[in-house]
Scaffold this motif. Structure first.
Motif, PDB file in Angstrom:
ATOM      1  N   UNK B 260       0.824  -1.210   0.000  1.00  0.00           N
ATOM      2  CA  UNK B 260       0.000   0.000   0.000  1.00  0.00           C
ATOM      3  C   UNK B 260       0.859   1.261   0.000  1.00  0.00           C
ATOM      4  N   UNK B 261       1.999   1.236   0.701  1.00  0.00           N
ATOM      5  CA  UNK B 261       2.879   2.422   0.715  1.00  0.00           C
ATOM      6  C   UNK B 261       3.274   2.809  -0.705  1.00  0.00           C
ATOM      7  N   UNK B 262       3.560   1.812  -1.542  1.00  0.00           N
ATOM      8  CA  UNK B 262       4.054   2.101  -2.891  1.00  0.00           C
ATOM      9  C   UNK B 262       2.932   2.222  -3.926  1.00  0.00           C
ATOM     10  N   UNK B 263       1.692   2.029  -3.502  1.00  0.00           N
ATOM     11  CA  UNK B 263       0.565   2.002  -4.440  1.00  0.00           C
ATOM     12  C   UNK B 263       0.327   3.384  -5.057  1.00  0.00           C
ATOM     13  N   UNK B 264       0.283   3.435  -6.376  1.00  0.00           N
ATOM     14  CA  UNK B 264      -0.028   4.662  -7.122  1.00  0.00           C
ATOM     15  C   UNK B 264       0.937   5.809  -6.832  1.00  0.00           C
ATOM     16  N   UNK B 265       2.169   5.477  -6.480  1.00  0.00           N
ATOM     17  CA  UNK B 265       3.177   6.505  -6.237  1.00  0.00           C
ATOM     18  C   UNK B 265       4.002   6.667  -7.516  1.00  0.00           C
TER      19      UNK B 265
END
Lengths: 99, 440
Positions: B260-265
């Protein structure tokens, strides 16, 4: 071996750009992924899907890589004719890569 | 000032499941519940509904969610912040108040407006994605600025129980209560960056508790049918512990948190919001117990001088048709069917796409297909300028029953109006936000 065997991934989308994380199950595999899963290797593996530039971000703080792939969504979520317009399933495409 | 608050993420998109938020409101001992329900295109579609009926244009699930949640929110003194106002936060606030009255509950509802900047845009301005003037994209339908915490803070200060917004940057919905409760300065970009990280981890709700994560045999999650949604115990120093209500299904661990931290970043060094440019590369995650992940670090630098504005436009009509073929030679039958439909439609569509579901619809034929699938579903999609033209796609696919290869079955047809989105940047001074109090 496939990336699938040692890592997991989630795809995100912004316009026509797909973001693909690459997270090893074991953090000790992170340096090896940095070495093997280069921009060049991913570009070759994904050449049928990603039509633009790929940027790789190294995130040692979470032992993970992030690939930001431009021109990957057939014009983008809102106007693509693709079945999976968001490219949600492209995480699985990255994990198919042999290393 | 509080030292610690608990914020729950009760919806990750407009169509998200209703029950997990109810569990959070009932048993989560929350201070705040956030429902994030606006995708890029959702607001343009809502604008169309508002044009058709000025009392509409808010999230279609608003009524169902509020009926379920309000009794628990009032009983447990949980404040709700949601962007379910979509294109019409004022009408949404009125509707929430009506539902509260029906349930004999007393609540203070505030609508946050000002994100709608349709009147302020210049149709000659270039879209960021295309470099072409906005007006060339098609008929413009909506323009909404991604506004931030400054729009929500006055609503929190007013003592509102329920805050209904339109377009607000997703993490700002979570950051606003942190700033409000901890007295963070709105130019303390280090703390705003940390809070934005926490908001980003919660904003997709189940995506950090094992939803959109499971892979049988590889990434197992207990009791997925009763997946619980997350909450964060946030400290005044900008660190937090992410967890979920005991007894719910799902999992919160390092793997779910990293995904989730890296999601859509698109750039982890510079994650843009209206409040701060956050840094995700210094975030530390640590498992500190069962279903408990501690988040610390992260930071940020000065907020951007402009707001991002999403502009919705009438793009085209999408026609789709599907039909399945099974058994020996099914792929060849599906391919023949595809060729026939293509020949019948090719001169009448702006664009046509033929997929073989089970073979190449997702990876677009990028990788070698080794074996013949047991069954194949032909999918044809076409773009047209009118509904009638787009409908031809499904009609031609359905007509394969008596005009195509042997053994086709399960034909389905769809026609949908497609709204496109392009973006511009707008100077902050051009966007003014308002709060409107509605009280029972």
């Amino acid at each position: 071996m496939k990336l699938y065997d040692i890592a997991h991934s989630r795809a995100g989308d912004k316009g026509n750009t797909s973001t693909l994380s690459l997270i090893p199950y074991s953090e000790t595999d992170y340096p090896m992924l940095c070495e093997k899963v280069t921009v060049q290797a991913v570009s070759k593996h994904m050449e049928g899907i990603v039509k633009g530039k790929i940027i790789r971000y190294e995130m040692p703080n979470v032992s993970s890589l992030l690939f930001v792939c431009e021109k990957a969504l057939l014009s983008g979520v809102t106007t693509s004719l693709a079945l999976d317009a968001h490219g949600k399933s492209l995480s699985s495409a990255l994990l198919e890569m042999e290393i | 000032m509080k030292k610690k608050i608990r914020i729950g993420g009760g919806a990750g998109f407009s169509g998200d499941r209703l029950e997990p938020a109810v569990v959070l409101a009932e048993k989560g001992r929350l201070d705040y519940l956030i429902l994030e329900c606006l995708a890029e295109r959702t607001i343009a579609l809502a604008q169309k509904r508002k044009h058709a009926d000025p009392s509409k244009g808010y999230d279609p699930l608003l009524e169902r969610r509020m009926r379920l949640l309000l009794p628990h929110l009032v009983k447990n003194e949980v404040r709700l912040i949601t962007n379910m106002g979509a294109a019409n936060p004022l009408a949404a606030a009125d509707r929430v108040l009506e539902i509260a009255k029906e349930l004999h509950l007393s609540v203070k509802v505030v609508a946050v407006t000002g994100d709608d900047v349709f009147a302020q845009i210049d149709p000659a301005q270039q879209a960021m994605e295309t470099g072409r003037p906005l007006k060339e994209a098609g008929q413009l339908l909506s323009a909404n600025a991604y506004i931030g915490i400054e729009a929500i803070l006055p609503a929190l200060q007013s003592g509102a129980d329920i805050i209904v917004t339109g377009r607000v940057a997703d993490p700002s919905l979570f950051l606003a209560p942190m700033v409000h409760e901890f007295g963070w300065k709105t130019d303390d970009y280090d703390l705003l960056g940390k809070g934005t990280v926490i908001g980003h981890l919660l904003e997709c709700a189940g995506q950090i508790t094992g939803g959109y994560f499971m892979d049988p045999g590889k990434k197992e999650v207990p009791d997925p049918a009763h997946l619980g949604f997350p909450f964060a115990d946030v400290d005044a120093d900008g660190s937090a512990t992410i967890s979920k209500v005991e007894g719910t299904g799902g999992a919160v661990n390092l793997m779910t948190a990293k995904e989730q931290l890296l999601y859509e970043v698109v750039n982890p060094h510079e994650y843009y919001t209206p409040d701060v440019i956050a840094d995700f590369t210094s975030v530390k995650l640590k498992e500190i117990g069962k279903d408990m992940v501690q988040v610390s670090g992260g930071g940020g630098k000065a907020r951007p001088a402009t707001f991002k504005v999403s502009v919705g436009y009438q793009a085209f009509w999408l026609g789709e048709g599907e039909i399945s073929y099974a058994g020996t030679n099914s792929l060849q039958k599906a391919k023949l069917a595809g060729q026939i439909v293509e020949e019948r439609l090719k001169d009448r569509m702006d664009d046509l796409r033929v997929d073989y579901v089970g073979l190449n619809a997702i990876f677009r034929g990028a990788f070698d297909q080794q074996s013949e699938p047991a069954e194949v579903r032909l999918r044809v999609a076409g773009k047209a300028q009118t509904m009638e033209m787009a409908a031809l796609v499904g009609e031609e696919v359905e007509a394969l029953y008596t005009n195509g290869p042997a053994g086709g079955g399960g034909a389905r047809k769809y026609v949908n109006e497609v709204v496109g989105i392009v973006s511009i940047l707008m100077d902050r001074s051009k966007v003014k936000s308002y709060v409107t109090l509605k009280e029972s």
